[in-house]
Motif scaffolding. Structure first.
Motif, mmCIF file in Angstrom:
data_model
loop_
_atom_site.group_PDB
_atom_site.id
_atom_site.type_symbol
_atom_site.label_atom_id
_atom_site.label_comp_id
_atom_site.label_asym_id
_atom_site.label_seq_id
_atom_site.Cartn_x
_atom_site.Cartn_y
_atom_site.Cartn_z
ATOM 1 N N ALA A 139 21.726 50.344 45.801
ATOM 2 C CA ALA A 139 20.568 50.955 46.475
ATOM 3 C C ALA A 139 19.261 50.776 45.704
ATOM 4 N N GLU A 140 19.358 50.893 44.379
ATOM 5 C CA GLU A 140 18.129 50.752 43.566
ATOM 6 C C GLU A 140 17.595 49.336 43.624
ATOM 7 N N LYS A 141 18.529 48.394 43.500
ATOM 8 C CA LYS A 141 18.128 46.985 43.537
ATOM 9 C C LYS A 141 17.586 46.628 44.920
ATOM 10 N N PHE A 142 18.217 47.188 45.947
ATOM 11 C CA PHE A 142 17.764 46.930 47.315
ATOM 12 C C PHE A 142 16.316 47.408 47.476
ATOM 13 N N HIS A 143 16.057 48.582 46.954
ATOM 14 C CA HIS A 143 14.704 49.137 47.025
ATOM 15 C C HIS A 143 13.723 48.227 46.282
ATOM 16 N N ALA A 144 14.171 47.685 45.144
ATOM 17 C CA ALA A 144 13.281 46.831 44.343
ATOM 18 C C ALA A 144 13.042 45.484 45.038
ATOM 19 N N ILE A 145 14.098 44.865 45.542
ATOM 20 C CA ILE A 145 13.935 43.540 46.172
ATOM 21 C C ILE A 145 13.072 43.648 47.425
ATOM 22 N N THR A 146 13.305 44.707 48.219
ATOM 23 C CA THR A 146 12.556 44.856 49.484
ATOM 24 C C THR A 146 11.230 45.595 49.270
ATOM 25 N N ARG A 147 11.010 46.056 48.073
ATOM 26 C CA ARG A 147 9.836 46.814 47.615
ATOM 27 C C ARG A 147 9.667 48.166 48.318
ATOM 28 N N ARG A 148 10.572 48.555 49.205
ATOM 29 C CA ARG A 148 10.450 49.870 49.853
ATOM 30 C C ARG A 148 11.677 50.290 50.662
ATOM 31 N N GLY A 149 12.683 49.417 50.764
ATOM 32 C CA GLY A 149 13.781 49.678 51.697
ATOM 33 C C GLY A 149 14.753 50.747 51.232
ATOM 34 N N ASP A 150 15.398 51.400 52.216
ATOM 35 C CA ASP A 150 16.417 52.424 51.965
ATOM 36 C C ASP A 150 17.757 51.846 52.409
ATOM 37 N N LEU A 151 18.613 51.522 51.442
ATOM 38 C CA LEU A 151 19.887 50.863 51.762
ATOM 39 C C LEU A 151 20.722 51.691 52.736
ATOM 40 N N ASP A 152 20.753 53.013 52.559
ATOM 41 C CA ASP A 152 21.573 53.861 53.431
ATOM 42 C C ASP A 152 21.149 53.734 54.891
ATOM 43 N N GLN A 153 19.839 53.647 55.089
ATOM 44 C CA GLN A 153 19.315 53.514 56.455
ATOM 45 C C GLN A 153 19.825 52.205 57.087
ATOM 46 N N VAL A 154 19.820 51.141 56.284
ATOM 47 C CA VAL A 154 20.263 49.839 56.782
ATOM 48 C C VAL A 154 21.777 49.855 57.034
ATOM 49 N N LEU A 155 22.527 50.457 56.110
ATOM 50 C CA LEU A 155 23.987 50.499 56.299
ATOM 51 C C LEU A 155 24.350 51.342 57.525
ATOM 52 N N ALA A 156 23.587 52.401 57.772
ATOM 53 C CA ALA A 156 23.835 53.214 58.983
ATOM 54 C C ALA A 156 23.535 52.378 60.231
ATOM 55 N N GLY A 157 22.499 51.541 60.155
ATOM 56 C CA GLY A 157 22.160 50.667 61.275
ATOM 57 C C GLY A 157 23.257 49.647 61.551
ATOM 58 N N ILE A 158 23.799 49.094 60.477
ATOM 59 C CA ILE A 158 24.862 48.090 60.629
ATOM 60 C C ILE A 158 26.101 48.741 61.242
ATOM 61 N N LYS A 159 26.379 49.961 60.800
ATOM 62 C CA LYS A 159 27.533 50.690 61.351
ATOM 63 C C LYS A 159 27.311 50.949 62.850
ATOM 64 N N ALA A 160 26.096 51.324 63.209
ATOM 65 C CA ALA A 160 25.790 51.569 64.633
ATOM 66 C C ALA A 160 25.969 50.287 65.442
ATOM 67 N N ALA A 161 25.592 49.163 64.849
ATOM 68 C CA ALA A 161 25.738 47.877 65.541
ATOM 69 C C ALA A 161 27.212 47.554 65.752
ATOM 70 N N LYS A 162 28.004 47.806 64.730
ATOM 71 C CA LYS A 162 29.443 47.555 64.844
ATOM 72 C C LYS A 162 30.036 48.448 65.937
ATOM 73 N N ASP A 163 29.668 49.734 65.897
ATOM 74 C CA ASP A 163 30.185 50.678 66.888
ATOM 75 C C ASP A 163 29.763 50.302 68.304
ATOM 76 N N ALA A 164 28.579 49.678 68.424
ATOM 77 C CA ALA A 164 28.100 49.281 69.765
ATOM 78 C C ALA A 164 28.827 48.029 70.271
ATOM 79 N N GLY A 165 29.595 47.382 69.390
ATOM 80 C CA GLY A 165 30.352 46.203 69.814
ATOM 81 C C GLY A 165 29.705 44.889 69.425
ATOM 82 N N LEU A 166 28.650 44.937 68.622
ATOM 83 C CA LEU A 166 27.979 43.704 68.198
ATOM 84 C C LEU A 166 28.739 43.038 67.045
#
Ligand code: SAM
Ligand code: SF4
Length: 342
Positions: A139-166
């Motif tokens: 998460a820390e490295k993700f924040h540093a590479i993206t300069r502002r990103g929240d890894l948990d938010q992205v992982l929750a999005g990916i989970k939602a995509a999987k659940d939606a059947g994508l």
């Protein structure tokens, strides 16, 4: 070569001077993004004035002209495609070409930050697979590479995509010193979650704040390192994109390598790229481009637009010549990846 579209009008198909059929259109629907990945953008980016962007109706019109000319796959990208206002309207409209059978696939590349909101509507509009960019699971490295990103938010999005059947493919840019010792973790996570993974070499596009020679990590080296731990079997599979794939026998998932620098993939290139202002780039790594906005705006029918597309495809170059070394520190092309779309 001629073909007929659903309306019965004859449309010239897109074949370039080297005999390659152009069947894949990538569309950057916005140059804006809610992240600032170090290899993609400068910290302090100036974005285009909104008035310069094609409207959603115009984006639909250009995409539809390409579909009538034989394009079978459209990928929406950016910038971050899901921050474009009302982007779902465009996705839903383009979905009609899936239903008519003219288009085989409508997909998108996203950073995942908006997926909890958009995953289900995207599936409902006909999207079946998406690419999500995740360079690290730290998460820390993700924040540093993206300069502002929240890894948990992205992982929750990916989970939602999987659940939606994508179907999900994770993209990770290989960055020397940043994530080069994390590919085993990414392979394991993708294996456990049922995602494919593609590793990408950094491409010299646009001025960024750092030095690209410090970031460049050849994937030939990464692959050799991975082969010491994992059983990698070469696959014939081609997703229509530039990646070469292996299967990781221990997880059963595909692992792709996009190697524009260490191995040039131009000979099989079937792609062109449209920017959000209506400029068509026939090659990601060359500056030559064609303006489609003007021919589209000067007339209501698509004759001039289609002629401009034909003329542009007639100029598609044989390939690019990206180089990153100590003598070539600057970008090979001045525009950022977020302008042309990755
Ligand atoms: N914002 C979306 C995302 O990040 O997935 C879509 C646009 S982004 C420009 C598309 C892809 O290009 C991402 O996977 C990103 O990691 C990659 N990318 C951006 N700049 C790059 C560069 N200079 N070299 C290689 N890949 C790059
Ligand atoms: Fe935004 Fe994608 Fe570029 Fe990262 S790679 S800054 S998420 S456009």
């Amino acid at each position: 070569m001629d073909g007929d579209c659903a309306t019965g009008t004859a449309h010239t198909k897109l074949v370039d001077p080297f005999g390659r059929h152009v069947k894949y259109l990538r569309v950057s629907v916005t140059d804006r993004c809610d992240l600032r990945c170090q290899y993609c953008m400068a910290e302090d980016m100036t974005f285009l004035p909104k008035a310069e962007l094609l409207t959603l109706e115009e984006l639909d019109r250009v995409c539809s002209a390409f579909v009538h000319k034989g394009v079978k796959k459209i990928r929406l990208t950016g910038g971050e495609p899901l921050v474009r206002k009302d982007v779902l309207t465009l996705v839903r409209r383009l979905g009609r070409h899936l239903r008519s059978g003219e288009l085989d696939e409508l997909t998108l590349t996203t950073n995942g930050t908006q997926l909890t909101k958009y995953a289900k509507p995207l599936f409902d509009a006909g999207v079946r697979r998406i690419n999500v960019s995740v360079d690290t699971l730290n998460a820390e490295k993700f924040h540093a590479i993206t300069r502002r990103g929240d890894l948990d938010q992205v992982l929750a999005g990916i989970k939602a995509a999987k659940d939606a059947g994508l179907g999900i493919k994770i993209n990770a840019v290989a960055l020397k010193g940043d994530n080069e010792h994390e590919f085993d973790d990414l392979i394991r996570w993708c294996g456990d979650s049922g995602y494919d993974l593609t590793l990408i070499e950094t491409m010299p596009m646009g001025e960024i704040d750092g030095d690209r020679t410090d970031q460049y990590l050849p994937l030939s080296l990464v692959r050799a390192r991975l082969a010491e731990k994992w059983t990698l079997t070469d696959l014939d599979f081609n997703s229509g994109g530039p990646a070469r794939y292996v299967r990781v026998e221990e997880t059963g998932r595909k692992l792709g390598f996009i190697t524009p620098l260490s191995h040039n993939f131009c000979e099989s290139c079937n792609r062109v790229r449209l920017t959000c202002t209506g400029t068509l780039y026939m090659c990601l790594g060359q500056n030559d481009a064609a303006d489609l906005r003007f021919p589209m705006r000067v007339s209501k029918d698509d004759e001039l637009l289609e002629a401009a597309i034909d003329e542009a495809i007639g100029r598609k170059p044989k390939g690019h010549d990206f180089i990153i070394d100590r003598r070539h520190k600057g970008p090979a092309v001045s525009r950022h990846m977020s302008v042309t779309g990755g």
